[in-house]
Write an enzyme that holds these catalytic residues in place. Sequence first.
Site, PDB file in Angstrom:
ATOM      1  N   CYS A  54      -5.494  -2.779   2.522  1.00 60.34           N
ATOM      2  CA  CYS A  54      -5.144  -2.841   4.173  1.00 60.34           C
ATOM      3  C   CYS A  54      -6.505  -2.834   4.909  1.00 60.34           C
ATOM      4  O   CYS A  54      -6.959  -4.328   5.120  1.00 60.34           O
ATOM      5  CB  CYS A  54      -4.562  -1.643   4.409  1.00 60.34           C
ATOM      6  SG  CYS A  54      -3.575  -1.729   5.817  1.00 60.34           S
ATOM      7  N   GLU A  84       0.750  -1.105   0.101  1.00 56.33           N
ATOM      8  CA  GLU A  84       0.224  -0.183  -0.117  1.00 56.33           C
ATOM      9  C   GLU A  84       0.779   1.181  -0.076  1.00 56.33           C
ATOM     10  O   GLU A  84       1.975   1.100   0.691  1.00 56.33           O
ATOM     11  CB  GLU A  84      -0.908  -0.122   1.254  1.00 56.33           C
ATOM     12  CG  GLU A  84      -1.553   1.181   1.303  1.00 56.33           C
ATOM     13  CD  GLU A  84      -2.603   1.009   2.797  1.00 56.33           C
ATOM     14  OE1 GLU A  84      -3.675   1.805   2.761  1.00 56.33           O
ATOM     15  OE2 GLU A  84      -2.168   0.565   3.697  1.00 56.33           O
ATOM     16  N   LYS A 110      -9.323   2.717  -1.728  1.00 57.64           N
ATOM     17  CA  LYS A 110      -9.630   2.238  -0.687  1.00 57.64           C
ATOM     18  C   LYS A 110     -11.193   2.687  -0.314  1.00 57.64           C
ATOM     19  O   LYS A 110     -11.649   3.850  -0.112  1.00 57.64           O
ATOM     20  CB  LYS A 110      -8.761   2.742   0.224  1.00 57.64           C
ATOM     21  CG  LYS A 110      -8.762   1.951   1.641  1.00 57.64           C
ATOM     22  CD  LYS A 110      -7.339   2.266   2.288  1.00 57.64           C
ATOM     23  CE  LYS A 110      -7.257   1.444   3.566  1.00 57.64           C
ATOM     24  NZ  LYS A 110      -6.007   1.992   4.554  1.00 57.64           N
TER      25      LYS A 110
END
Length: 254
Positions: A138, A33, A104
Site C-alpha cells: 500500500c 492488504e 510493511k
Amino acid sequence: MSIMWGDIESNMLTLQNILNSIHPETDLVILPETFSTGFPTGASKDDVKGMAEEDNGKTIKVLINLSTIHNVAISGSLIIKDEYGVYNRGFFIEPSGECYFADKVHLFRMGGENEVFNSGDTRLLVRFRGWNISMIICYDLRFPVWCRNMDNQYDLLIVVANWPETRSFVWQTLLTARAIENMAYVCGVNCKGVDEMGNHYDGLSMAIDFKGKNIGVKSDELIYALLKKENLLKFRNKFPAWKDADYFRIENKK
C-alpha cells in the site's frame, strides 16, 4: 475481494470460494492488504493486537493448504504479532509449503498505522517458476526509492493495498509510473467494501506491463493477466534504460 472488516472467518470463506473458481492454469493469486481482517483505520493498539495472529498461526496454515490444493502461489498481507510488536506483514506462499515474509516499511500515519504497528526494513523478494518477484504494501507505493528495481532485481512487483476510492487516480498513476520506471510488470491489488470509519474501497486492481499498459482482463470478480517473460527481456535488451540508472544506498531510518 470484498472484505468483511474484522471477520476472519467470512473472509477466509470468500477466499476459498474464489480459489474454487480460478482458471486451472493460474500460477499466482494476489490478495489485498490485510485481506483477512481489513485495514484497522483508527483502531487502538489493543484492538489491533486482538486481530493479530502469529506467522505460523491458523490463517497461514490454511493458506499453505489452499496453495498446495490449487497448485498456486498466494500472496497478500496479514496482521501479525510476535515478541517484538505488531506488523502489517506481507507473505508469499508456494504450493510446496515454502513461506516468505516481509513487513510493511512505510506506515500510513494519516490512518494512525504508525501508532499501532512496527515497521519493517526489508522488501520481499522471491523466485517462483522462473520469475523474480518483489512485493510492497500500500503506502510503500508512494516512495519510488524504496520500489526501485536496481539491476533488474525483479520482473514483477506486487502491490497489495486497502487504497480508498477518493485517491483512486493517485493509485492508478503511481502503479503505472512504477511499471514504466522500473521496466517490470506491476500487479496492484485493492479491496472492495466500506470500513468501520466509512471509507469506501472500489476494488480497482490493475496488472500493468513494462510499458505502462493495463493488461488485466476481468472475469466475474477476478482480474487475470498473462505475463510474458520473453517480451519483458526483449524490451529490456532493446531499450536498456536500466543500465543508466543511478546507484544509491538506502539507510535504515529507525
